[in-house]
Enzyme design. Structure first.
Site, short mmCIF file in Angstrom:
data_model
loop_
_atom_site.label_atom_id
_atom_site.label_comp_id
_atom_site.label_asym_id
_atom_site.label_seq_id
_atom_site.Cartn_x
_atom_site.Cartn_y
_atom_site.Cartn_z
N GLU A 170 -77.97 59.07 -11.44
CA GLU A 170 -78.30 60.38 -10.87
C GLU A 170 -79.80 60.49 -10.72
O GLU A 170 -80.54 60.31 -11.71
CB GLU A 170 -77.83 61.54 -11.75
C1 BG6 Z 1 -76.94 66.72 -13.87
C2 BG6 Z 1 -75.43 66.82 -13.81
O1 BG6 Z 1 -77.38 67.26 -15.08
O2 BG6 Z 1 -77.67 67.44 -12.95
C3 BG6 Z 1 -74.87 67.13 -12.44
O3 BG6 Z 1 -74.83 65.64 -14.29
C4 BG6 Z 1 -75.73 68.20 -11.79
O4 BG6 Z 1 -73.54 67.50 -12.57
C5 BG6 Z 1 -77.15 67.67 -11.66
O5 BG6 Z 1 -75.24 68.62 -10.55
C6 BG6 Z 1 -78.08 68.64 -10.96
O6 BG6 Z 1 -78.07 69.87 -11.64
P1 BG6 Z 1 -77.73 71.23 -10.90
O7 BG6 Z 1 -77.54 72.20 -11.97
O8 BG6 Z 1 -78.88 71.52 -10.03
O9 BG6 Z 1 -76.48 70.98 -10.12
#
Ligand code: BG6
Length: 521
Positions: A400
């Site tokens: 991510e």
């Molecule tokens: C990560 C998560 O912490 O951040 C995701 O694993 C999440 O599920 C991503 O979407 C971005 O955070 P947010 O709250 O902006 O969607």
């Protein structure tokens, strides 16, 4: 910490700075944020389906966005449909997955990081038999990915468990949930043997002690006189570690060639000043983040967290055999999310604060922030990669990284009656710039000798935000025509970053040497 001499370290990357030939370029998302179809195909309600959309003024701090109470859950259960509950509709991937995979194939992706919704496979969590319709859904999806040459990287639990386990069992605080998760893990590992090579057990396992409901299905904010709410969170976390080790063993038993990774939200902390007290505070904060991967990669709790529990009077119950299970079933690789760095100080009140999805931090004067106040720190990614590699010496995987931003859609859809083409476009140079800045640092880390399996950008498609439940906080390289209230066609529109990401994959990263992005027109 073990420091590696990268001059003699036999890194499989060859430390040339180029991306390895087998590098897994991909995109990533989670079932609860993308699928929709929350009450179709035999799926049960999940912990994410009862999180309502809340506007910023409805909450006082970031944690309350991701929390739930018995009353809020009861109200949600009594509310049919998707209105007010955006994660119930997601991005409608449940109905559009085939054409979405075609778009991923058009980009030439090598990997798709996704999650299985536990509540599609075991609607109540404690069912004796799995739901065949749910199993078939993912089987067809994996077969389609295989046809397209895209490797699934599958998270077993991404902020999602059957709601029944929350309300009737107390979420992960209950040891019985370990056995139910083992049944689930064995079911999917067996059914998808040969189709899934990369498994992750829990998404951002460190979330459980920060956001107990989101991470562990624990309603920790309900008053329980005399009990420190952190007690429940750390107990739930221990059960997840045990379940993760058990799932690792199950996957290895079922398919010895499969690889299992843990998943950490890596939050690196910088000291706010060179005052040794700040430096030690930053080290403490880093260790409280890294103890999660210590358990899953090294196979044991660190002294740091054991001391913290002692100092705070937190008593985590462990069963005979737990230590041995954790030690014998460590992961094959470490995956992590990286969005920002944080700042630590013994006197935080001296500094201003900024945001984040899990918690806020001291503002770093050297860094700019996103629209949502998250620090932008590409160089921090190089730091994190080197730090994790030095500490653990196992392959790493960035699963991510991405920019949440407001995008502007221009143009209009095709009008066949007038013979007018689809002129819809999204120009997002800021997102391309984000990728360029971060991936140049990733390339530096590879040159430093870091063994990196791949990079999956969050979220591929625009999806419902985990923390704010907004659709308009957009992460995708593919625009989804829907607003926060679920109004719109849900059509997919390729953003400029889509074309750029395709060239990134096609050139195996060489596009990073170009100065700036190309637009689609
Ligand atoms: C990560 C998560 O912490 O951040 C995701 O694993 C999440 O599920 C991503 O979407 C971005 O955070 P947010 O709250 O902006 O969607």
């Amino acid at each position: 910490m073990t420091t590696v001499d990268t001059a003699t370290d036999p890194s499989p990357t060859g430390a040339t700075g180029a991306f390895p030939d087998a590098f897994l370029w991909g995109v990533a998302f989670a079932a609860n944020q993308v699928e929709g179809g929350f009450d179709e195909g035999g799926k049960g309600l999940s912990q994410a389906d009862v999180i309502p959309f809340r506007v910023a003024s409805d909450y006082v701090d970031i944690t309350s966005l991701m929390e739930a109470s018995a009353a809020s859950i009861a109200q949600a259960v009594a509310t049919p449909g998707t209105d007010g509950y955006p994660k119930r509709r997601g991005s409608d991937f449940y109905h559009r997955w085939e054409s979405d995979i075609d778009l991923f194939a058009e980009m030439g992706l090598k990997a798709l990081r996704m999650s299985i919704a536990w509540s599609r496979i075991f609607p109540n969590g404690d069912d004796l038999e799995p739901n065949e319709e749910g199993l078939l859904f993912y089987e067809r999806l994996f077969l389609r990915l295989r046809e397209k040459g895209i490797a699934p990287v599958v998270t077993m639990s991404h902020y999602e468990m059957p709601l029944n386990l929350v309300t009737e069992y107390g979420g992960w605080t209950n040891r019985a949930v370990v056995g139910l998760f083992e049944r689930y893990a064995r079911t999917i590992a067996t059914r998808y043997q040969g189709l899934v090579h990369y498994w992750l057990t829990f998404n951002e396992i460190n979330t459980t002690v920060i956001e107990p409901y989101t991470g562990g299905g624990v309603i920790a904010r309900e008053p329980d006189p005399g009990v420190d709410p952190r007690q429940a969170s750390y107990q739930a976390l221990h059960h997840q570690f045990v379940a993760s080790a058990s799932a690792t063993r199950i996957v290895h038993d079922v398919d010895p060639s499969a690889q299992v990774g843990c998943m950490l939200a890596r939050m690196s902390h910088y000291p706010a000043s060179s005052d040794p007290a700040d430096v030690v505070k930053a080290q403490f904060d880093n260790n409280m983040n890294l103890f999660h991967s210590d358990v899953q990669v090294r196979g044991r709790y660190s002294g740091h967290v054991r001391r913290f529990w002692r100092d705070q009077g937190i008593d985590v119950r462990m069963e005979p055999g737990d230590d041995e299970l954790l030690a014998a079933n460590t992961v094959d690789f470490l995956s992590f999310s990286y969005y920002m760095s944080l700042v630590s100080s013994v006197a935080p009140e001296k500094y201003g604060a900024t945001g984040g999805n899990l918690f806020s931090t001291i503002k770093n004067p050297h860094l700019s922030t996103t629209e949502w106040g998250w620090h932008l720190d590409p160089e921090g990614l190089r730091y994190v990669l080197n730090d994790l590699w030095d500490r653990y010496q196992v392959p790493l995987f960035i699963v991510e990284n991405g920019l949440g931003a407001t995008d502007v859609l221009t143009g209009s859809p095709a009008d066949p009656t007038m013979g007018a083409p689809d002129t819809r476009r999204v120009h997002d140079p800021y997102r391309i710039d984000y990728f360029v800045q971060h991936l140049r640092q990733v390339r530096e880390a590879i040159a430093d000798g870091v063994n990196l399996l791949g990079y999956t950008a969050w979220g591929g498609l625009d999806i419902v935000s985990a923390s704010t439940s907004q659709m308009t906080k957009r992460y995708g390289v593919i625009y989804v025509d829907a607003d926060d209230d679920g109004r719109g066609s849900f059509d997919r529109i390729r953003k400029d970053s889509f074309y750029w990401y395709k060239r990134l994959v096609d050139t195996n990263g060489e596009v990073l040497d170009e100065l700036m992005s190309q637009k689609s027109d």
